[in-house]
Structure formats: structure tokens, C-alpha cells
Motif scaffolding. Structure first.
Motif, short mmCIF file in Angstrom:
data_model
loop_
_atom_site.label_atom_id
_atom_site.label_comp_id
_atom_site.label_asym_id
_atom_site.label_seq_id
_atom_site.Cartn_x
_atom_site.Cartn_y
_atom_site.Cartn_z
N TYR A 32 67.94 -28.35 73.57
CA TYR A 32 68.09 -29.32 74.65
C TYR A 32 67.95 -30.71 74.08
O TYR A 32 67.25 -30.91 73.09
CB TYR A 32 66.99 -29.07 75.69
CG TYR A 32 67.05 -29.97 76.90
CD1 TYR A 32 68.06 -29.82 77.84
CD2 TYR A 32 66.08 -30.96 77.12
CE1 TYR A 32 68.12 -30.64 78.97
CE2 TYR A 32 66.13 -31.77 78.24
CZ TYR A 32 67.16 -31.61 79.15
OH TYR A 32 67.21 -32.41 80.27
N LEU A 33 68.64 -31.67 74.68
CA LEU A 33 68.47 -33.07 74.28
C LEU A 33 67.51 -33.73 75.27
O LEU A 33 67.88 -34.01 76.42
CB LEU A 33 69.82 -33.80 74.28
CG LEU A 33 69.73 -35.27 73.88
CD1 LEU A 33 69.39 -35.43 72.40
CD2 LEU A 33 71.04 -36.01 74.19
N ARG A 35 65.62 -36.67 76.86
CA ARG A 35 65.80 -38.11 76.96
C ARG A 35 64.59 -38.72 77.64
O ARG A 35 63.75 -38.00 78.21
CB ARG A 35 67.07 -38.43 77.74
CG ARG A 35 68.34 -38.15 76.92
CD ARG A 35 69.54 -37.98 77.78
NE ARG A 35 69.26 -36.99 78.82
CZ ARG A 35 69.87 -36.95 79.99
NH1 ARG A 35 70.79 -37.82 80.28
NH2 ARG A 35 69.55 -36.01 80.88
N MET A 57 76.65 -32.07 65.97
CA MET A 57 77.63 -32.20 67.05
C MET A 57 77.40 -33.49 67.84
O MET A 57 78.34 -34.22 68.16
CB MET A 57 77.51 -30.98 67.97
CG MET A 57 78.43 -31.03 69.16
SD MET A 57 78.34 -29.51 70.10
CE MET A 57 76.65 -29.55 70.65
N LEU A 58 76.12 -33.78 68.14
CA LEU A 58 75.81 -34.97 68.94
C LEU A 58 76.13 -36.25 68.18
O LEU A 58 76.69 -37.20 68.73
CB LEU A 58 74.34 -34.96 69.37
CG LEU A 58 73.98 -33.91 70.41
CD1 LEU A 58 72.47 -33.81 70.58
CD2 LEU A 58 74.63 -34.23 71.75
N ARG A 61 79.84 -36.76 68.21
CA ARG A 61 80.35 -37.17 69.51
C ARG A 61 79.95 -38.61 69.82
O ARG A 61 80.71 -39.35 70.44
CB ARG A 61 79.81 -36.21 70.59
CG ARG A 61 80.21 -36.54 72.01
CD ARG A 61 81.70 -36.31 72.28
NE ARG A 61 82.07 -34.90 72.25
CZ ARG A 61 82.21 -34.13 73.33
NH1 ARG A 61 82.00 -34.64 74.52
NH2 ARG A 61 82.55 -32.87 73.21
N GLN B 2 74.40 -36.10 78.01
CA GLN B 2 73.55 -34.96 78.38
C GLN B 2 73.94 -33.73 77.58
O GLN B 2 75.12 -33.37 77.51
CB GLN B 2 73.69 -34.67 79.87
CG GLN B 2 72.67 -33.64 80.31
CD GLN B 2 72.68 -33.36 81.80
OE1 GLN B 2 73.68 -33.61 82.47
NE2 GLN B 2 71.58 -32.84 82.32
N TYR B 3 72.96 -33.12 76.94
CA TYR B 3 73.21 -31.86 76.23
C TYR B 3 72.17 -30.84 76.68
O TYR B 3 70.97 -31.11 76.63
CB TYR B 3 73.11 -32.05 74.72
CG TYR B 3 73.10 -30.73 73.98
CD1 TYR B 3 74.29 -30.08 73.67
CD2 TYR B 3 71.91 -30.10 73.65
CE1 TYR B 3 74.28 -28.85 73.03
CE2 TYR B 3 71.89 -28.87 73.01
CZ TYR B 3 73.08 -28.26 72.71
OH TYR B 3 73.07 -27.03 72.09
N LEU B 24 77.83 -30.07 76.76
CA LEU B 24 77.68 -31.47 76.38
C LEU B 24 78.48 -32.31 77.37
O LEU B 24 79.71 -32.15 77.47
CB LEU B 24 78.18 -31.68 74.94
CG LEU B 24 78.21 -33.12 74.42
CD1 LEU B 24 76.84 -33.79 74.52
CD2 LEU B 24 78.70 -33.15 72.98
N ASP B 25 77.80 -33.16 78.10
CA ASP B 25 78.44 -34.02 79.09
C ASP B 25 79.37 -33.24 80.02
O ASP B 25 80.52 -33.63 80.27
CB ASP B 25 79.21 -35.15 78.40
CG ASP B 25 78.29 -36.05 77.59
OD1 ASP B 25 77.10 -36.13 77.94
OD2 ASP B 25 78.74 -36.65 76.61
N GLU B 27 80.87 -30.42 79.57
CA GLU B 27 81.92 -29.61 78.95
C GLU B 27 81.27 -28.52 78.09
O GLU B 27 80.31 -28.81 77.35
CB GLU B 27 82.77 -30.55 78.06
CG GLU B 27 83.90 -29.91 77.33
CD GLU B 27 84.38 -30.77 76.16
OE1 GLU B 27 85.09 -30.24 75.30
OE2 GLU B 27 84.03 -31.97 76.08
N VAL B 29 80.78 -26.53 75.01
CA VAL B 29 81.18 -26.81 73.64
C VAL B 29 80.79 -25.67 72.68
O VAL B 29 81.12 -25.73 71.49
CB VAL B 29 80.58 -28.14 73.12
CG1 VAL B 29 81.25 -29.32 73.81
CG2 VAL B 29 79.07 -28.18 73.33
#
Ligand code: SF4
Ligand code: SF4
Ligand code: SF4
Lengths: 272, 135
Positions: A32-33, A35, A57-58, A61, B2-3, B24-25, B27, B29
Motif C-alpha cells: 500500500y502507498l 500518504r 512502478m510508482l 509513473r 493512490q496505490y 494505481l490511480d 487502474e 496494474v
């Protein structure tokens, strides 16, 4: 340890786009990211997931964003090798490392169960490192075998392969866009188990100077094939022959990578 | 930005492996297996690993299709279900429960398939139930 990490993450979050870690909810635990403002009581350290791949990946992107990651020793090693191959940018990463327990290290046959932050632009480690665990006894047993026995051993093991590609998918060091394991030139399509021994040996060769001994491939293998026996021996040979330990030193150039710059091929000097 | 990972169950067979859909956002992935799941225990087969690839595949049917002449036309769910109910009702009235059969799907959960056989046995009162794998 978890509280200490959460505190650190909370302190760092305002200056980061987010921190990649594991989140536990009622349905399970997964990457999880986190925040700013997220509930850090959900941040946990178990089980193991390939968080470096998520970071990569992040960062791809969001090429401007700075992230954090909560990382074990093997995650940090994976990130080191990824950095050398342009899969992550260490300048845009804050590494919140933590040490593994002696039990975890024994389970992983891990020689370095704590992140080594030397050379990392921004990093710190929570916990007191434990000693490395002894290597996988299967490696020594394997080395006792004759060539014919080794062949029979792998024939029997690889015959169990259901070709799920899980070992490749989970591996933080497998990031090629065109994978040789999907190329009929190397691996005949539509065969189960994949014809001996190309599928597994191609992957083993590609792990030379890349495998950081995180053992994710073995954990994910539904056929319980002891893949890391091959990769451990590969690591040993790369160490003995080329003096290189994947994941150990962020400043050391990988010996099997050649780069083109200023019209010159660089990297050969280490090969000779 | 957002992930997150969204937990679900693989739809390809009846084993019930857990999959985490990496989102991810908004979508999808990628997919992660779940090392703590009692059934799949951190592994997946090749279909599970690629389960996300059909979600937005251009070949995927996004609405019901109703046969029209040689081809099909798009229809709403309400219209399609209404049509099925009417036609099944008519066949049932004319020829009885034995004239109707149900095909369950491997792409549904066990619970959904349970509901389908309930519908077949208790409402239509037929035991003509089979599985899409024998279609
Ligand atoms: S391989 Fe195992 S013991 Fe070593 S750092 Fe990774 S999780 Fe910890
Ligand atoms: S142990 Fe397996 S998953 Fe980990 S880096 Fe080596 S090959 Fe990849
Ligand atoms: S994870 Fe195991 S079964 Fe799947 S492709 Fe790799 S070796 Fe074969």
C-alpha cells in the motif's frame, strides 16, 4: 519495532509523496502507498511482498515524486541492483530499513538479514542486526552429487513446473519488457512442464549478478522447486570469479553490464 | 496519487485462490498472490497471475447482446433479463421443467453457483444442471 517505524514514517510523510509498506485490513495484508493522514496503525511488517517492484512502478509513473519504502535487508539489496539498472532512482527514495529476526534469517538462509544503508542517499535502519544464518544445506548436498545425479535431480524438480511464471513475476530483479521465457526461440510454447532445461536455466543465467537471495521466487513456486539452490551457486560463482556480490554495494558496477558512453564500451575491464 | 491492493478471489476455477489486484490511480496494474491465504498460500497458476488482463480487454463484452437476425444488438441488463424471463416462462408453460437446463460457470464463486442450482431446483424444479466445462 513496528511503533518505531510508524513514528518515523509519520515524521517523513509530509516531505514525501507517500511511503510503500504493508497495510493490514480486515481482508488481509498487502502492499500500500501510505500518504499523509492515512491510518498508520494499519502499517505492518509481515508477510513478505516484493515492495521494491512497487517502488519501481510508482517512480516510473511519477518521475518527479519522492517516495519512502519500509524495507528488509533483501528489499534494500533488490533496490540496489534495481538502481544500477535504472529501475529505481535512489535520489528519490527514502529507505526506512528494519532488521529481521534470527528466526526469519534462518528460514531464509539469509547471510545479511539487515539493510546495509552505506551509499544510500537517504536511509536509516530500525532494530539491531542479528548474525547471518547458515546457508541452505541443500546447496552442500547438491555439490556432493555427480553430474549425472545433478541432472537427474533437476530433471525431477523441473518436471513439476506448471509454468506459472510466478518465479519471474515476483522477482524484483526480473523487469525486462521482452522476456526470453516468453520467446519461442528459447522456450517452446504450449509445453507442460517446459522442455528441460531451458526455461529454468535461462532464468538462472539471467539472474547472474542480479539475484539478491530474497527467496521470493521459491516462496511463490506452487511446485516447491528449490530454485534458489541454482541461484545461490550462481551468486557464489559471480563472487569468486568476478568479485561481485549483488545487492551489497550501491557504488559497485555490475560486472556483466556493458554501457555505451562517449562512443566507448564501458565495463569490459571488469570482465577481463 | 493512490496505490492500493484490492483483495478478491480468482474467477478462473473453483479452487478459490486469493488475489490482490494492484490498483494505481483507479487502474489495475498487476496481481500479487497472498502468502497468508489458507488456500493459495502465496502461489497462483498462470491464469491467476494474468487474471487482470481481461478486465479492460477490447474483446470483452461490456453489455448484454440480444440475437437479431444473423447478428446481435446491444441491450440493457433490464431488457436482457426481462427477455430471458419471458422466454423461459413461455417454454416452461408449454413444455414443463424438463425442457429447461442450467449451466453453471467456473467463473462464478461457489456461492453463486449454489444460488444457481437453488434457482433451478426450487423455482424451475428441474435437476438439469451442468457445468460450463462440459458445454
Ligand atoms: S532474505 Fe529473509 S532474513 Fe534476509 S533480509 Fe530478506 S526477509 Fe530478512
Ligand atoms: S531469490 Fe529469487 S526472487 Fe529473489 S532476486 Fe533471486 S531470483 Fe529473484
Ligand atoms: S514458480 Fe515454480 S512452477 Fe511457476 S514457473 Fe516458476 S518454477 Fe515453474
Amino acid at each position: 519495532m513496528r511503533e518505531q517505524i510508524c513514528k518515523l514514517v509519520a515524521e517523513k510523510l509530509p516531505e514525501l509523496a507517500g511511503v510503500v509498506a504493508l497495510r493490514q485490513t480486515a481482508v488481509g495484508t498487502a502492499p500500500y502507498l501510505f500518504r499523509e493522514g492515512d491510518d498508520l496503525s494499519q502499517l505492518v511488517l509481515e508477510p513478505r511482498y516484493p515492495l521494491p517492484s512497487v517502488v519501481s512502478m510508482l517512480q516510473k509513473r511519477y518521475p518527479e515524486a519522492r517516495f519512502g519504502v519500509v524495507a528488509r535487508g533483501c528489499d534494500a539489496r533488490a533496490l540496489v541492483e534495481m538502481a544500477k539498472r535504472n529501475q529505481i532512482d535512489p535520489e528519490r527514495l527514502y529507505l526506512v530499513g528494519f532488521t529481521c529476526s534470527a528466526e526469519q534469517a534462518a528460514e531464509c538462509y539469509c547471510a545479511a538479514p539487515a539493510p546495509d544503508t552505506a551509499g544510500w542517499p537517504q536511509a536509516m535502519v530500525v532494530g539491531v542486526p542479528v548474525a547471518g544464518a547458515p546457508p541452505n544445506p541443500l546447496v552442500a548436498q547438491y555439490e556432493e552429487m555427480s553430474l549425472a545425479e545433478r541432472r537427474a535431480f533437476w530433471q525431477q524438480q523441473f518436471a513439476k513446473c506448471i509454468k506459472c511464471y510466478g518465479c519471474r513475476n515476483i522477482c524484483p530483479e526480473c523487469f525486462c519488457e521482452a522476456c526470453a521465457l516468453e520467446d519461442p526461440l528459447w522456450v517452446e510454447a504450449g509445453m507442460l512442464a517446459p522442455p528441460f532445461p531451458m526455461f529454468h536455466l535461462v532464468r538462472a543465467m539471467h539472474m547472474a549478478s542480479r539475484c539478491v537471495a530474497c527467496r521470493q521466487c521459491e516462496l511463490v513456486c506452487p511446485a516447491h522447486i528449490p530454485l534458489t539452490v541454482l541461484y545461490d551457486l550462481m551468486r557464489r560463482d559471480i563472487g569468486e570469479l568476478l568479485g561481485y556480490e549483488p545487492g551489497a554495494d550501491i557504488a559497485a558496477a555490475p560486472p556483466l553490464s556493458l554501457t555505451l558512453a562517449d562512443g566507448m564500451v564501458h565495463g569490459q575491464d571488469q570482465l577481463l | 496519487m493512490q496505490y492500493e491492493n484490492v483483495r478478491t478471489t480468482c474467477i478462473y476455477c473453483g479452487c478459490g485462490c486469493a488475489i490482490n489486484l494492484q490498483v494505481l490511480d483507479g487502474e489495475i496494474v498487476g496481481v500479487f498472490p497472498d502468502p497468508q491465504h489458507p488456500i493459495s498460500r502465496g502461489s497462483l497458476c498462470i491464469k491467476g497471475w494474468n487474471v487482470a488482463s481481461f478486465v479492460r480487454h477490447p474483446d470483452r463484452l461490456a453489455t448484454p447482446l440480444v440475437r437479431q437476425g444473423e447478428g446481435f444488438r446491444e441491450a440493457s441488463w433490464d431488457e436482457a433479463l426481462q427477455l430471458v424471463a419471458e422466454r423461459m416462462g413461455a417454454i416452461y408453460a408449454a413444455s414443463g421443467p424438463q425442457s429447461i437446463g442450467f449451466l453453471a460457470s467456473a467463473k462464478c464463486t461457489n456461492e453463486e453457483n449454489y444460488l444457481l442450482q437453488k434457482l433451478a431446483r426450487t423455482i424451475v424444479r428441474t435437476n438439469n444442471i451442468d457445468h460450463c466445462a462440459r458445454l
